[in-house]
Design an enzyme around this catalytic site. Structure first.
Site, PDB file in Angstrom:
ATOM      1  N   ALA B  12      -1.893  32.631  44.648  1.00 43.63           N
ATOM      2  CA  ALA B  12      -2.834  31.598  45.126  1.00 43.63           C
ATOM      3  C   ALA B  12      -2.369  30.516  46.056  1.00 43.63           C
ATOM      4  CB  ALA B  12      -4.031  31.446  44.237  1.00 43.63           C
ATOM      5  N   ALA B  13      -1.685  29.685  45.331  1.00 46.64           N
ATOM      6  CA  ALA B  13      -1.258  28.249  46.004  1.00 46.64           C
ATOM      7  C   ALA B  13      -0.195  28.518  47.062  1.00 46.64           C
ATOM      8  CB  ALA B  13      -1.010  27.140  44.904  1.00 46.64           C
ATOM      9  N   ARG B  23       0.510  28.580  60.107  1.00 43.57           N
ATOM     10  CA  ARG B  23      -1.132  28.245  61.019  1.00 43.57           C
ATOM     11  C   ARG B  23      -1.086  26.931  61.713  1.00 43.57           C
ATOM     12  NH1 ARG B  23      -6.524  31.365  61.141  1.00 43.57           N
ATOM     13  NH2 ARG B  23      -7.468  30.197  63.036  1.00 43.57           N
ATOM     14  N   ALA B  35       9.125  35.384  42.009  1.00 46.87           N
ATOM     15  CA  ALA B  35      10.010  36.113  41.004  1.00 46.87           C
ATOM     16  C   ALA B  35       9.771  37.534  40.735  1.00 46.87           C
ATOM     17  CB  ALA B  35       9.726  35.147  39.691  1.00 46.87           C
ATOM     18  N   CYS B  44      -7.245  37.945  39.391  1.00 44.06           N
ATOM     19  CA  CYS B  44      -8.770  38.071  38.828  1.00 44.06           C
ATOM     20  C   CYS B  44      -9.299  39.412  38.878  1.00 44.06           C
ATOM     21  CB  CYS B  44      -9.700  37.100  39.185  1.00 44.06           C
ATOM     22  SG  CYS B  44      -8.987  35.328  39.477  1.00 44.06           S
ATOM     23  N   ARG B  72       1.585  37.550  59.759  1.00 38.24           N
ATOM     24  CA  ARG B  72       1.840  36.108  59.810  1.00 38.24           C
ATOM     25  C   ARG B  72       3.105  35.437  60.259  1.00 38.24           C
ATOM     26  NH1 ARG B  72      -2.915  34.241  55.209  1.00 38.24           N
ATOM     27  NH2 ARG B  72      -4.481  35.657  56.200  1.00 38.24           N
ATOM     28  N   TYR B 431     -36.883  28.080  47.825  1.00 40.20           N
ATOM     29  CA  TYR B 431     -37.704  29.113  46.954  1.00 40.20           C
ATOM     30  C   TYR B 431     -38.254  30.142  47.932  1.00 40.20           C
ATOM     31  CZ  TYR B 431     -42.094  30.315  44.681  1.00 40.20           C
ATOM     32  OH  TYR B 431     -43.060  31.295  44.429  1.00 40.20           O
ATOM     33  N   TRP B 439     -39.788  25.766  40.816  1.00 39.35           N
ATOM     34  CA  TRP B 439     -39.166  24.654  40.137  1.00 39.35           C
ATOM     35  C   TRP B 439     -37.640  25.357  39.772  1.00 39.35           C
ATOM     36  CZ3 TRP B 439     -39.847  19.597  40.289  1.00 39.35           C
ATOM     37  CH2 TRP B 439     -41.142  19.175  40.402  1.00 39.35           C
TER      38      TRP B 439
END
Lengths: 453, 453
Positions: B12-13, B23, B35, B44, B72, B431, B439
């Site tokens: 992720a990071a 970019r 690793a 996930c 990339r 709503y 509500w």
């Protein structure tokens, strides 16, 4: 604080205010007068009664006068029209349909919650059977009866706002062939044209004939007075129809207020303070007859939404009961579902922002609202609009899969908080594959927009 | 700003940072060392591979080193472990599994994104076949193979956090009989006990045996070394099992950083500035190995969430490329779906708030997230917690129907904005009967809470 509280209007704002006042101070004597025969109903549910999803109109009613008295200790007089307010004498003159005579009701504090009324377009042949609107539950009753007899095959819906769209879906679900006619260049004027186009595509896919930039000149009727066709201006196109539904907008019901020296604001709605008080001390107004402060522009505007009406009613009710509550305003958040898509918006659209004098930047992306292996179709387009000078997020629009609907609430919250695009782009939103995305599509749109600065 | 950017960690990071840096400045030479054998995967998604919903593990991979280079322009070296960082010599020593020899990679700016590692509980017999964790895609591969042979009938899941719950659901969906063992008094320690109890009820309903306040003493193995049972402490209850899944928490992977004079913070994660820079100039850290500022308490904390890691990575990537970006912090928003319910939280729970020194008020309501005629089951409990002194909304928790999940994002936004309960209770949320409530249940909870002040 004891006293006599009178509420004119027995729906979203009026009902909420009456209930809240009585709850805050049970010693109050609270009375509602309602011009129609019913109180406390969900007009928003009407399309779903017409589609057949809601079996009985009474399922859309939260209270009858009897249950309201028994459960909440509030008196409601229905079919009882307020015709004059005397601020100096602290009384309201009413006409009860059953009595056909005037009566007066005294009050210590008053709430005007007369709501909205549908704009009547200038169309020849509009009056008479087979032409319907949807502003009261009774309208649904009449239209439901007309649909039940099974002779309706073709319908024309005049007006492409959210009620027109919901009704279109309901009529298609009932098996009717529907033509939707909109005088402006797009459906859903609360969306920018690019986003509204996505709603139009969905209607196309579902077999609805959509005609924009067309006005209805005349409703043609048979010799018995029944609708047989709708004739358009310019070109004279004639569309056969057994039923016409008209929703070309609403306006605040302010005749009573105006005649009683209650001041209107620039928008045409009743001018109110943050406490929902009018220019007359102890006389409050709330709901679709009253103005609402727009939290982005600061302007007093009309926001004919049940959600806003209920919140205003709650604040008015607290003040009627002697508290000091204030309603801060709203950002015009709304959502409509039409067939398989939802269209939602909050804050200012690009067009509204430009009209309000902002120089804007915007970005539109399409994103998925859960992992593709949970729902490949859970996609929606997200458009975000910001102020070029300040970087403030001004508004957002979403059109797509129903799972995307509540993302508009996240945008509404960020807009209400006055967040910049940069701040909002780092919002810590939840993710798990069945119900979200690692990068929430709203954040993707905001990240894209932040690159434009 | 040209130069050599090195990123340690390819999920992720790290992946986000590498992509963002390249970019922002395509002239940069960006290299990732990872690793493990794979980069850029969704850990996930692993439970959904195990349940069978995701057909192939490769479906959870966004990039291979080849596609990353082609699409990339970023180099990725997998099975390549960083073993030392020399800040003064601007180089990292790595060991590539294929080579079995050390090599050095020079850098101008470095990102440490070594993530987290699962806590290994002190259980006899833990090492060996049939015991699994889920911190790398390879773990899923091994477990998937074990499940595929069809001989697994009973599983024990040790740890009732969100991964344990997702795995429990996956194993039940695969037809296994599952016992979930949690050492503390409740599942989901990120929720208050009253809310966690609702998740436990759902597991009960689905036939999962849940044992709280129980610790595993020993994993009993057959003479061939295969798992045959799990023996508990105190009482010595023995639970037959063919497979054990362990998830008793995670800790930041900081051994490399620590050995390289990169300072850790009080939480045990790598201390970083708002720019995600460590104490060593030009060396950044992001993701689950780094600290995150909690936007409510202001404290540097550990938030092992992919969403936070990705946002930190984005900011780190921009700074690696010479921009001046900052990461403001997060509020610990998370959601998990277990069978028919979602459990979501943001900000501080009542317990966390008390531990942080707040005197709190809270309220819990159950509300429906669409009209009952659209979905009678779309109900969830909403708990909101506020600071008694300031009135500030500190956090929210939601357990119930999946339609309620994204309401946590609204609460997260309000908490991030520092809204008071009163402000948040007037939020203008959308709503329409198919997708909301007049509500919104979050507003109902906030209104109820506001009465407690």
């Amino acid at each position: 604080m004891s006293g006599r509280i009178l509420v004119i209007g027995g729906n979203a704002a009026g009902m909420t205010a009456a209930s809240r006042a009585k709850r805050v101070d049970p010693s109050l004597e609270v009375t509602i007068v309602e011009a129609g025969p019913r109180i406390a109903y969900s007009i928003c549910g009407l399309p779903y009664f017409l589609s057949g999803r809601v079996p009985n109109l009474s399922d859309l009613q939260l209270f009858t006068p009897e249950s309201l008295r028994n459960e909440r200790g509030i008196a409601a007089r229905v079919s009882c029209r307020a015709v004059a307010i005397s601020a100096s004498q602290r009384r309201v003159t009413v006409v009860e349909r059953a009595e056909r005579a005037e009566a007066t009701i005294p009050f210590d504090r008053l709430l005007v919650a007369t709501g909205y009324r549908p704009v009547r377009p200038d169309i020849e042949g509009l009056e008479g059977p087979d032409v319907f609107t949807a502003s009261r539950l009774e309208d649904g009753e009449a239209m439901g009866e007309r649909l039940r007899d099974g002779t309706c095959r073709r319908a024309v819906v005049v007006g492409g706002g959210y009620v027109g769209l919901e009704l279109t879906e309901a009529l298609v679900e009932r098996g009717l062939e529907v033509t939707l006619i909109e005088s402006s260049s797009q459906l859903m004027s609360s969306l920018d044209p690019d986003m509204a186009a996505k709603v139009e595509q969905e209607l196309d896919r579902r077999g609805v004939r959509v005609l924009t930039r067309r006005r209805v000149r005349r409703i043609q009727r048979t010799s018995e007075g029944l609708v047989e066709a709708v004739e358009l201006e310019s070109g004279g196109l004639r569309i056969g129809a057994d039923l016409v539904f008209v929703d070309v907008g609403v306006e605040p019901s302010v005749a009573l207020a105006e005649a009683s020296d209650i001041a209107l604001g620039p928008s045409g709605g009743i001018a109110v303070s943050e406490r929902m008080e009018t220019n007359l001390a102890g006389i409050y107004a709330a709901g679709n007859c009253a103005e609402t402060r727009h939290l982005v522009t600061g302007a007093a505007t009309l926001m004919p939404l049940g959600t806003v009406a209920a919140k205003q009613g709650r604040v008015a009710g607290e003040n009627l009961a002697g508290r000091r509550s204030r309603f801060v305003g709203a950002v015009g958040t709304s959502v409509v579902k039409v067939f398989g898509v939802v269209a939602a918006r909050t804050g200012l659209s690009e067009r509204e922002a430009s009209a309000a004098g902002y120089s804007t930047l915007d970005s539109t992306i399409t994103g998925r609202f859960c992992a593709s292996y949970f729902d490949r179709d859970a996609e929606a387009s997200v458009k975000v609009t910001a102020c070029r000078q300040s970087g403030r997020l001004l508004g957002a629009q979403i059109v797509g899969h129903p799972k995307a609907a509540s993302a508009i609430d996240v945008a509404a919250t960020a807009v209400s908080a006055g967040m910049s695009v940069e701040q909002a782009s780092q919002l810590d939103l939840a993710y798990a594959p069945p119900v979200g995305a690692l990068w929430h599509p709203l954040l993707v749109a905001l990240n894209t927009l932040s690159r434009a600065f």
